[in-house]
Design an enzyme around this catalytic site. Structure first.
Site, PDB file in Angstrom:
ATOM      1  N   HIS A 182      -0.901  43.722 -15.350  1.00 35.08           N
ATOM      2  CA  HIS A 182       0.485  44.429 -14.914  1.00 35.08           C
ATOM      3  C   HIS A 182       1.689  43.982 -14.399  1.00 35.08           C
ATOM      4  CE1 HIS A 182      -3.590  43.178 -12.595  1.00 35.08           C
ATOM      5  NE2 HIS A 182      -3.360  44.006 -11.318  1.00 35.08           N
ATOM      6  N   ASP A 252      -7.546  52.312 -13.879  1.00 36.40           N
ATOM      7  CA  ASP A 252      -6.203  51.520 -13.090  1.00 36.40           C
ATOM      8  C   ASP A 252      -5.136  51.645 -12.727  1.00 36.40           C
ATOM      9  OD1 ASP A 252      -6.009  48.840 -12.262  1.00 36.40           O
ATOM     10  OD2 ASP A 252      -6.434  47.300 -14.090  1.00 36.40           O
TER      11      ASP A 252
END
Length: 478
Positions: A182, A252
């Site tokens: 992230h 993702d």
């Protein structure tokens, strides 16, 4: 079909932070995506979630719209705070057999279906091979390929017949990294032989799963230049050919820095399509994502997208659609209070209690006095840990406690300085140290009188931990 419509059908998008604005609704109705991802931030309660999903499906009609979420239980749950959810996979993996895991998955899926969801980005198929992994950690179903393979197989079994699609993630494996994708781009330097013997195994064992999510991780042994999501060598060469995966491959979230750094949303999407991904996941919606659809549509028109790979997605997406029909009116009419089966909470509590790992003993002076919680995390839901201890019968030590309690819930490994701080405190004061997430730090603080690992911090787990501490305290007083 217009190229923008074609590209829209290859995306799963989030909704604006201020909800379904008129501008968003117009764009959404004109170019319905393949799916939507919702987060806890998007609805105030379960009834609101139902209304939101119904509106999104109304806007997309007559196109089929998949409504997805990350519902792993534990740390990654969108239902927490509205329902009692299961603990982290790591906690369950300590004690739950396959039939129990399948039951938990089945209850979770039927809850989701009744609210309106039909695609869950779970289970995590990463092997927890790096103890200091800051993003997978207790989300993983085990530390060996065999354990993960068995447990995710049980979870997928529990989804069968529910209409909810599962998603094994994050291929070809995110368990052996020390970077959160992230925030930055992780690199897994393991040789190919190690990857094949460990990371690949759970994915290879489930080639017929409904969907698979890629990892924003660089594997130099497989492709030294590109992360998995953007690598044709990995998506086609490893996931499709070597592992034999037959289902839908979705990226993702492309906003994550492991994918987005140095790339616009359009560039990230084009790279993922070039690698052979079937669907692009944009977890947020903004003007830049809307413009990316225009840019990607132009790329398709201009021949910049490999049409062989692009068109090969069509039968997979059609099969995915056919296998997972939209929730029926009868399912959506399920009373919200009926989403929790009898015995759910007590059975989960029993599993959590059996999963707790306790080291150390309580000296009688520590057990006989009151305890003071001097540190705990901030919780999104439920009472504080201090409140849970009091409710369990552990008296507050006030200004002269017999022991200090420190409850830590962090997926990020503690620094050496922090561990030194904990050791120094535990050497000076009787200390009860509680781990409620990545619990590896407990091994490094032997000075603590008592160390308890739960590997989960849901309100139910915090309650069970408090009850165990109360029982240990009573036992030392007996």
């Amino acid at each position: 079909m217009d190229a923008q419509h074609v590209i829209a059908r290859r995306t799963v998008i989030g909704i604006p932070p201020d909800g379904l604005t008129p501008a968003f609704e117009r764009d959404f109705a004109q170019f319905p995506p393949a799916g939507v991802i919702l987060f806890a931030r998007d609805f105030k309660d379960l009834a609101d979630a139902r209304r939101l999903i119904a509106r999104l499906r109304e806007l997309a009609h007559p196109r089929r719209l998949f409504v997805s979420l990350d519902e792993e239980g534990g740390w990654v749950s969108q239902l927490a705070g509205h329902l009692v959810v299961p603990p982290n996979a790591a906690t369950l993996a300590r004690v739950a057999d396959p039939s129990t895991i399948a039951w938990i998955a089945n209850v979770t899926a039927r809850r989701l279906r009744a609210i309106g969801f039909d695609w869950d980005y779970a289970p995590v198929a990463d092997v927890h091979s790096e103890p200091d992994n800051p993003v997978i950690g207790p989300r993983a179903w085990g530390s060996t390929p065999a354990q993960v393979t068995t447990n995710i197989g049980a979870w997928l079994d529990g989804l069968k017949g529910t209409g909810v699609a599962g998603c094994i993630k994050h291929a070809p494996g995110h368990g052996d990294t020390r970077t959160d994708s992230h925030l930055a781009l992780p690199v897994c330097d393991q040789p190919e032989a190690t990857l094949a013997a460990r990371e690949f195994v759970p994915f290879a064992a489930h080639p017929g799963a409904a969907s698979l999510m890629t990892a924003h991780v660089v594997f130099p042994a497989l492709d030294p230049d590109l992360p998995g999501t953007f690598s044709r060598r990995i998506v086609q060469g490893v996931i499709r050919e070597r592992l034999g995966f037959r289902g839908v491959v979705i990226t993702d979230a492309l906003e994550m820095q492991g994918a987005a750094k140095g790339r616009t949303p359009a560039e990230a999407g084009l790279a993922a399509l070039g690698a052979g991904c079937d669907l692009l996941l944009y977890a947020h919606w903004n003007e830049e994502v809307r413009r990316a659809r225009h840019t990607l549509a132009e790329a398709v028109t201009d021949g910049l997208v490999d049409r062989v790979l692009f068109d090969a997605s069509r039968p997979r997406l059609a099969a995915f659609d056919a296998a997972h029909p939209a929730p029926t009116p009868e399912e959506l009419a399920t009373p919200l209070e009926a989403l929790t089966p009898e015995g759910w909470e007590s059975r989960l509590a029993d599993l959590i209690a059996r999963a707790l790992e306790v080291r150390g003993t309580l000296p009688q002076p520590v057990a006989s006095g009151g305890w003071r919680v001097i540190e705990e995390s901030e919780w999104k839901h439920g009472p504080t840990f201090a409140q849970s201890l009091r409710e369990a019968g552990v008296p507050d030590g006030g200004g002269a406690p017999a022991a200090d309690v420190i409850a830590i819930a962090s997926r990020i490994p503690l620094t050496e300085a922090r561990i030194t701080e904990l050791r120094t405190h535990a050497a000076k004061r009787p200390t009860v140290l509680v781990g409620l997430q990545n619990d590896r730090f407990l091994e490094a603080v032997p000075e603590a009188a008592l160390r308890l690992s739960a590997a989960d911090c849901t309100p139910l787990t915090r309650r069970v931990v408090a009850e165990r501490l109360a029982t240990l305290r009573q036992g030392a007083n007996a």
